[in-house]
Design a protein around this motif. Structure first.
Motif, PDB file in Angstrom:
ATOM      1  N   ASN A  20      40.933 117.549  37.601  1.00 36.86           N
ATOM      2  CA  ASN A  20      39.858 116.728  37.030  1.00 36.86           C
ATOM      3  C   ASN A  20      39.657 117.009  35.536  1.00 36.86           C
ATOM      4  O   ASN A  20      40.579 116.912  34.760  1.00 36.86           O
ATOM      5  CB  ASN A  20      38.571 116.904  37.840  1.00 36.86           C
ATOM      6  CG  ASN A  20      38.765 116.552  39.297  1.00 36.86           C
ATOM      7  OD1 ASN A  20      39.527 115.653  39.615  1.00 36.86           O
ATOM      8  ND2 ASN A  20      38.102 117.258  40.192  1.00 36.86           N
ATOM      9  N   SER A  21      38.437 117.388  35.136  1.00 32.93           N
ATOM     10  CA  SER A  21      38.145 117.592  33.718  1.00 32.93           C
ATOM     11  C   SER A  21      38.799 118.852  33.156  1.00 32.93           C
ATOM     12  O   SER A  21      38.750 119.086  31.945  1.00 32.93           O
ATOM     13  CB  SER A  21      36.635 117.642  33.484  1.00 32.93           C
ATOM     14  OG  SER A  21      36.077 118.765  34.121  1.00 32.93           O
ATOM     15  N   GLN A  22      39.422 119.649  34.004  1.00 38.57           N
ATOM     16  CA  GLN A  22      40.133 120.841  33.538  1.00 38.57           C
ATOM     17  C   GLN A  22      41.488 120.472  32.931  1.00 38.57           C
ATOM     18  O   GLN A  22      42.118 121.288  32.267  1.00 38.57           O
ATOM     19  CB  GLN A  22      40.332 121.821  34.698  1.00 38.57           C
ATOM     20  CG  GLN A  22      39.028 122.321  35.284  1.00 38.57           C
ATOM     21  CD  GLN A  22      39.205 122.991  36.633  1.00 38.57           C
ATOM     22  OE1 GLN A  22      40.212 122.807  37.309  1.00 38.57           O
ATOM     23  NE2 GLN A  22      38.224 123.781  37.018  1.00 38.57           N
ATOM     24  N   LEU A  23      41.941 119.238  33.169  1.00 37.58           N
ATOM     25  CA  LEU A  23      43.207 118.754  32.624  1.00 37.58           C
ATOM     26  C   LEU A  23      42.953 118.092  31.271  1.00 37.58           C
ATOM     27  O   LEU A  23      41.857 117.604  31.008  1.00 37.58           O
ATOM     28  CB  LEU A  23      43.824 117.727  33.590  1.00 37.58           C
ATOM     29  CG  LEU A  23      44.092 118.204  35.014  1.00 37.58           C
ATOM     30  CD1 LEU A  23      44.500 117.029  35.894  1.00 37.58           C
ATOM     31  CD2 LEU A  23      45.157 119.285  35.030  1.00 37.58           C
ATOM     32  N   TRP A  24      43.985 118.047  30.419  1.00 36.66           N
ATOM     33  CA  TRP A  24      43.867 117.358  29.139  1.00 36.66           C
ATOM     34  C   TRP A  24      43.619 115.868  29.394  1.00 36.66           C
ATOM     35  O   TRP A  24      44.344 115.248  30.172  1.00 36.66           O
ATOM     36  CB  TRP A  24      45.138 117.522  28.310  1.00 36.66           C
ATOM     37  CG  TRP A  24      45.269 118.886  27.698  1.00 36.66           C
ATOM     38  CD1 TRP A  24      46.134 119.871  28.091  1.00 36.66           C
ATOM     39  CD2 TRP A  24      44.534 119.419  26.603  1.00 36.66           C
ATOM     40  NE1 TRP A  24      45.975 120.981  27.297  1.00 36.66           N
ATOM     41  CE2 TRP A  24      44.992 120.730  26.368  1.00 36.66           C
ATOM     42  CE3 TRP A  24      43.535 118.905  25.784  1.00 36.66           C
ATOM     43  CZ2 TRP A  24      44.483 121.529  25.354  1.00 36.66           C
ATOM     44  CZ3 TRP A  24      43.025 119.713  24.779  1.00 36.66           C
ATOM     45  CH2 TRP A  24      43.500 121.008  24.576  1.00 36.66           C
ATOM     46  N   HIS A  25      42.595 115.309  28.761  1.00 34.92           N
ATOM     47  CA  HIS A  25      42.238 113.909  28.952  1.00 34.92           C
ATOM     48  C   HIS A  25      41.332 113.434  27.821  1.00 34.92           C
ATOM     49  O   HIS A  25      40.865 114.244  27.017  1.00 34.92           O
ATOM     50  CB  HIS A  25      41.506 113.723  30.295  1.00 34.92           C
ATOM     51  CG  HIS A  25      40.142 114.338  30.316  1.00 34.92           C
ATOM     52  ND1 HIS A  25      39.937 115.705  30.457  1.00 34.92           N
ATOM     53  CD2 HIS A  25      38.912 113.781  30.193  1.00 34.92           C
ATOM     54  CE1 HIS A  25      38.630 115.957  30.421  1.00 34.92           C
ATOM     55  NE2 HIS A  25      37.989 114.808  30.263  1.00 34.92           N
ATOM     56  N   ALA A  26      41.100 112.147  27.763  1.00 29.59           N
ATOM     57  CA  ALA A  26      40.060 111.547  26.924  1.00 29.59           C
ATOM     58  C   ALA A  26      39.200 110.730  27.880  1.00 29.59           C
ATOM     59  O   ALA A  26      39.694 110.195  28.867  1.00 29.59           O
ATOM     60  CB  ALA A  26      40.666 110.664  25.842  1.00 29.59           C
ATOM     61  N   ASP A  27      37.902 110.662  27.611  1.00 32.61           N
ATOM     62  CA  ASP A  27      36.996 110.001  28.554  1.00 32.61           C
ATOM     63  C   ASP A  27      37.212 108.504  28.636  1.00 32.61           C
ATOM     64  O   ASP A  27      36.967 107.899  29.670  1.00 32.61           O
ATOM     65  CB  ASP A  27      35.538 110.303  28.204  1.00 32.61           C
ATOM     66  CG  ASP A  27      35.209 111.781  28.407  1.00 32.61           C
ATOM     67  OD1 ASP A  27      35.966 112.489  29.092  1.00 32.61           O
ATOM     68  OD2 ASP A  27      34.180 112.225  27.864  1.00 32.61           O
TER      69      ASP A  27
END
Length: 167
Positions: free
Chosen positions: A33-40
């Motif tokens: 989830n948010s622990q992975l590299w991402h953009a919202d």
């Protein structure tokens, strides 16, 4: 209040607020989830504001943020590479059965590989005291909350938007 009003040059409203507890109980747990590299992926006017209710450092999962200029480059590359990858995969058996979570993990994996290939530098706040507050664009590439075993942190995260109504 003053910081947010100055950043937006307007009043603002808090779209939502969440309190997160990040804790890793086993070394077999992997980032998700948010622990992975991402953009919202939300509107570009959104500000993510984090309030750290515990000390923060790389061991307890402090947020990692790629600066906006490099984030834009990563997201453009991701857009075209993901589109090409999806076109090629649609011909493979079982690919059309992937759910949104699996497709998101593919995107996050691509971002991580770009970051590693370029050895990109990121901002990671550190403080031995609780109470650190920081803000960033919701579309900056970021990852957080992945702690070492036995470590933990508590943070509030708010998504904040400019508003014409009095705060």
């Amino acid at each position: 209040d003053e910081f947010i009003k100055e950043a937006f040059k307007s009043d603002y409203y808090i779209y939502y607020h969440l309190l997160y507890k990040s804790e890793r109980l086993s070394s077999s747990e992997k980032p998700k989830n948010s622990q992975l590299w991402h953009a919202d992926g939300g509107p570009g006017t959104c500000m993510n504001l984090m309030i750290c209710h515990s000390p923060i450092n790389e061991k307890n999962g402090s947020m990692k943020i790629i600066p906006w200029k490099e984030s834009k480059n990563l997201l453009v590359k991701l857009f075209f590479e993901y589109k090409r990858l999806i076109r090629n995969k649609k011909t493979q058996k079982g690919f059309n059965n992937l759910n949104n979570i699996s497709l998101r993990e593919i995107k996050c994996g691509l971002l991580e590989s770009y970051i590693n290939q370029k050895s990109l530098k990121y901002f990671q706040p550190k403080s031995s005291n609780s109470g650190t507050i920081y803000a960033f664009r919701n579309n900056c590439v970021h990852a957080g909350g992945y702690t070492e075993v036995g470590q933990g942190r508590f943070v509030s995260i708010m998504h904040i938007y400019p508003s014409s109504k009095k705060t």
